[in-house]
Design a protein around this motif. Structure first.
Motif, PDB file in Angstrom:
ATOM      1  N   PRO A 198      29.855 -76.959 105.502  1.00  0.00           N
ATOM      2  CA  PRO A 198      29.247 -77.698 104.382  1.00  0.00           C
ATOM      3  C   PRO A 198      29.641 -79.164 104.306  1.00  0.00           C
ATOM      4  CG  PRO A 198      30.893 -76.107 103.611  1.00  0.00           C
ATOM      5  CD  PRO A 198      30.638 -75.802 105.046  1.00  0.00           C
ATOM      6  N   TRP A 199      30.801 -79.523 104.869  1.00  0.00           N
ATOM      7  CA  TRP A 199      31.207 -80.929 104.819  1.00  0.00           C
ATOM      8  C   TRP A 199      30.266 -81.831 105.614  1.00  0.00           C
ATOM      9  CZ3 TRP A 199      33.973 -76.762 106.537  1.00  0.00           C
ATOM     10  CH2 TRP A 199      34.047 -76.581 107.925  1.00  0.00           C
ATOM     11  N   ARG A 200      29.476 -81.245 106.530  1.00  0.00           N
ATOM     12  CA  ARG A 200      28.515 -82.040 107.304  1.00  0.00           C
ATOM     13  C   ARG A 200      27.373 -82.542 106.433  1.00  0.00           C
ATOM     14  NH1 ARG A 200      25.456 -79.911 110.844  1.00  0.00           N
ATOM     15  NH2 ARG A 200      25.521 -77.819 109.952  1.00  0.00           N
ATOM     16  N   LEU A 201      27.215 -81.924 105.251  1.00  0.00           N
ATOM     17  CA  LEU A 201      26.109 -82.307 104.371  1.00  0.00           C
ATOM     18  C   LEU A 201      26.239 -83.756 103.930  1.00  0.00           C
ATOM     19  CD1 LEU A 201      23.699 -80.682 103.138  1.00  0.00           C
ATOM     20  CD2 LEU A 201      25.032 -80.564 101.039  1.00  0.00           C
ATOM     21  N   VAL A 202      27.468 -84.239 103.828  1.00  0.00           N
ATOM     22  CA  VAL A 202      27.686 -85.613 103.361  1.00  0.00           C
ATOM     23  C   VAL A 202      27.030 -86.615 104.307  1.00  0.00           C
ATOM     24  CG1 VAL A 202      29.435 -87.346 102.841  1.00  0.00           C
ATOM     25  CG2 VAL A 202      29.832 -84.949 102.223  1.00  0.00           C
ATOM     26  N   SER A 203      27.244 -86.438 105.605  1.00  0.00           N
ATOM     27  CA  SER A 203      26.641 -87.356 106.574  1.00  0.00           C
ATOM     28  C   SER A 203      25.182 -87.015 106.846  1.00  0.00           C
ATOM     29  CB  SER A 203      27.434 -87.317 107.893  1.00  0.00           C
ATOM     30  OG  SER A 203      27.427 -86.009 108.440  1.00  0.00           O
ATOM     31  N   GLY A 204      24.797 -85.766 106.623  1.00  0.00           N
ATOM     32  CA  GLY A 204      23.416 -85.365 106.903  1.00  0.00           C
ATOM     33  C   GLY A 204      22.419 -85.850 105.870  1.00  0.00           C
ATOM     34  N   LEU A 205      22.883 -86.104 104.643  1.00  0.00           N
ATOM     35  CA  LEU A 205      21.989 -86.558 103.569  1.00  0.00           C
ATOM     36  C   LEU A 205      22.258 -88.029 103.250  1.00  0.00           C
ATOM     37  CD1 LEU A 205      22.104 -83.486 101.161  1.00  0.00           C
ATOM     38  CD2 LEU A 205      20.349 -84.059 102.837  1.00  0.00           C
ATOM     39  N   ARG A 206      22.113 -88.849 104.247  1.00  0.00           N
ATOM     40  CA  ARG A 206      22.412 -90.277 104.070  1.00  0.00           C
ATOM     41  C   ARG A 206      21.486 -90.930 103.050  1.00  0.00           C
ATOM     42  NH1 ARG A 206      23.244 -89.339 109.518  1.00  0.00           N
ATOM     43  NH2 ARG A 206      21.048 -89.705 109.958  1.00  0.00           N
ATOM     44  N   GLY A 207      20.204 -90.542 103.047  1.00  0.00           N
ATOM     45  CA  GLY A 207      19.266 -91.134 102.105  1.00  0.00           C
ATOM     46  C   GLY A 207      19.659 -90.870 100.663  1.00  0.00           C
ATOM     47  N   ALA A 208      20.057 -89.637 100.371  1.00  0.00           N
ATOM     48  CA  ALA A 208      20.470 -89.292  99.016  1.00  0.00           C
ATOM     49  C   ALA A 208      21.732 -90.039  98.624  1.00  0.00           C
ATOM     50  CB  ALA A 208      20.684 -87.781  98.905  1.00  0.00           C
ATOM     51  N   VAL A 233      22.842 -92.949  99.834  1.00  0.00           N
ATOM     52  CA  VAL A 233      22.534 -94.376  99.647  1.00  0.00           C
ATOM     53  C   VAL A 233      21.856 -94.589  98.299  1.00  0.00           C
ATOM     54  CG1 VAL A 233      21.138 -96.292 100.486  1.00  0.00           C
ATOM     55  CG2 VAL A 233      22.441 -94.894 102.110  1.00  0.00           C
ATOM     56  N   GLY A 234      20.921 -93.686  97.951  1.00  0.00           N
ATOM     57  CA  GLY A 234      20.251 -93.792  96.663  1.00  0.00           C
ATOM     58  C   GLY A 234      21.221 -93.643  95.502  1.00  0.00           C
ATOM     59  N   ALA A 235      22.142 -92.666  95.624  1.00  0.00           N
ATOM     60  CA  ALA A 235      23.124 -92.459  94.559  1.00  0.00           C
ATOM     61  C   ALA A 235      24.043 -93.668  94.419  1.00  0.00           C
ATOM     62  CB  ALA A 235      23.936 -91.198  94.849  1.00  0.00           C
ATOM     63  N   PHE A 236      24.452 -94.240  95.527  1.00  0.00           N
ATOM     64  CA  PHE A 236      25.339 -95.402  95.477  1.00  0.00           C
ATOM     65  C   PHE A 236      24.627 -96.616  94.870  1.00  0.00           C
ATOM     66  CE2 PHE A 236      27.642 -99.032  97.388  1.00  0.00           C
ATOM     67  CZ  PHE A 236      28.905 -98.747  96.873  1.00  0.00           C
ATOM     68  N   GLY A 259      20.251 -89.781  92.648  1.00  0.00           N
ATOM     69  CA  GLY A 259      20.260 -89.717  94.107  1.00  0.00           C
ATOM     70  C   GLY A 259      19.392 -88.621  94.668  1.00  0.00           C
ATOM     71  N   ALA A 260      19.014 -87.654  93.840  1.00  0.00           N
ATOM     72  CA  ALA A 260      18.101 -86.611  94.312  1.00  0.00           C
ATOM     73  C   ALA A 260      16.792 -87.202  94.804  1.00  0.00           C
ATOM     74  CB  ALA A 260      17.840 -85.600  93.191  1.00  0.00           C
ATOM     75  N   ILE A 261      16.402 -88.321  94.182  1.00  0.00           N
ATOM     76  CA  ILE A 261      15.168 -88.994  94.618  1.00  0.00           C
ATOM     77  C   ILE A 261      15.314 -89.448  96.061  1.00  0.00           C
ATOM     78  CG2 ILE A 261      13.636 -90.943  94.190  1.00  0.00           C
ATOM     79  CD1 ILE A 261      14.529 -90.857  91.273  1.00  0.00           C
TER      80      ILE A 261
END
Length: 386
Positions: free
Chosen positions: A196-206, A208-211, A338-340
């Motif tokens: 599950p820790w791979r999800l952080v790098s796998g969802l880069r778009g989310a 970036v949006g959250a940040f 960031g879900a967007i």
């Protein structure tokens, strides 16, 4: 190719071949077996020299009624002159609602080891012990009768109470090792394989949006006032709600939920298990992303907030606690926004981030099967109308 000497005849080197799925956990386990299994076998079976050879191969899907993996192991065993062959896979195997750790065939000297049934703790040590036990059983002329004193003595210490050896009433399988803690251990193992820790790098778009939204919320004075006036239970509820919203959005928008309705009982149970692993994988991955975003927001707040402006809204005697609360609420709000950003991720990239290779292959096979059934139904309707 010249075959190796039979393990039951005369002194010599016994070769154990390990065929591993070419993905993270199976490959890592196979490497450890290559390094440590010969020494362990030499301690238990000192009359021979032992060597382990590793081969990477995409193993076919299999279940309790088919033997594709064992056939692959037997083919490599024959081609390469191995004495024994063991397949290491991250495919979950279940029989009678019990997770299968390993199946073995003494007639062919091959075995299949399923990693999810080991759970999450001490994976490599446990696999090492189980494979050593399998080789010891396969090397013997007969497998001890279940429940006998010889059966109990033959169990290596590494198995302990975590696993149970059985002799199944099934052609082609002479020994089976089951996980004693059942579906919970299997579920934990499936989540571990999903990494599950791979999800952080796998969802880069989310992310970036959250940040990006974090920058807006951090300089919002209304949010400052809310953060320092909310009760602890309200802040905790906001954190859980933000992660839940993001998790639900990912599942619904990217079609991560597997429908169990109208499936046979066995497939329905499997779908429920995989859906549970999906929810846990996403929850852990999103929690890791939330913590990372929170740390970034806290650093930004400490750097950007000027004492003069910040004190006007949170009080003149503010300290680190106020910074922590503001960063927490800003992170929660940005996570929802960031879900967007996850909508810009392709479905394939989200699946790759959320699932192991084996789970992606299984879902792809199900999708193709359903498409083929729908095409057949449309063809039948066309022929009837014609």
């Amino acid at each position: 190719m010249t075959t190796q000497e039979s393990p039951t005849q005369g002194p010599g080197t016994v070769v154990v071949g390990v065929v591993a799925d070419p993905v993270a956990s199976p490959v890592q386990v196979a490497r450890q077996l290559e390094q440590e299994l010969p020494g362990l076998l030499s301690e238990q079976l000192a009359d021979r020299q032992w060597r382990v050879e590793v081969h990477r191969e995409r193993l076919p899907p299999s279940d309790m009624q088919r033997f594709e993996m064992m056939n692959v192991a037997a083919d490599y065993k024959r081609q390469r002159g191995w004495d024994f062959a063991v397949c290491i896979t991250d495919l979950p195997l279940v029989t009678d609602r019990q997770p299968v750790v390993a199946d073995a065939s003494s007639s062919r000297n091959v075995a299949v080891v399923s990693l999810p049934a080991f759970g999450a703790m001490a994976l490599r040590r446990r696999v090492l012990g189980v494979v050593a036990q399998l080789i010891e059983d396969l090397r013997g002329e007969t497998t001890p009768e279940e429940g006998s004193e010889e059966h109990r003595r033959s169990r290596v210490a590494a198995l302990g109470g975590a696993f149970r050896r059985t002799t199944p009433d099934q052609d082609g399988i002479d020994l089976r090792i089951l996980a004693t803690r059942g579906r919970l251990r299997l579920l934990v193992g499936m989540v571990r394989d999903n990494q599950p820790w791979r999800l952080v790098s796998g969802l880069r778009g989310a992310l970036v949006g959250a940040f990006a939204f974090s920058a807006f919320y951090l300089i919002n004075a209304t949010l400052w006032e809310l953060a320092i006036t909310m009760a602890v239970w309200q802040l905790v509820a906001v954190v859980f709600a933000s992660i839940t919203v993001m998790l639900t959005w990912l599942i619904v928008y990217h079609h991560l939920w597997e429908r169990a309705r109208n499936l046979p009982a066995r497939e329905r149970e499997q779908a429920v298990l995989f859906n549970a692993s999906t929810v846990l994988t996403l929850a852990i991955g999103l929690a890791c992303g939330y913590v990372g975003l929170y740390v970034l927001n806290l650093i930004a707040a400490l750097i950007v907030f000027t004492p003069e402006v910040f004190s006007q809204y949170v009080g003149a005697e503010y300290g680190l606690g106020e910074y922590l609360l503001v960063a927490l609420l800003a992170t929660s709000a940005a996570t929802v926004a960031g879900a967007i950003g996850s909508g810009f991720e392709s479905e394939e990239s989200v699946h790759e981030a959320a699932y192991s290779y084996r789970e992606r292959a299984r879902r792809e096979a199900i999708r193709r099967s359903r498409e083929a059934e729908e095409n057949d139904e449309r063809l039948d309707e066309t022929m009837r109308e014609g």
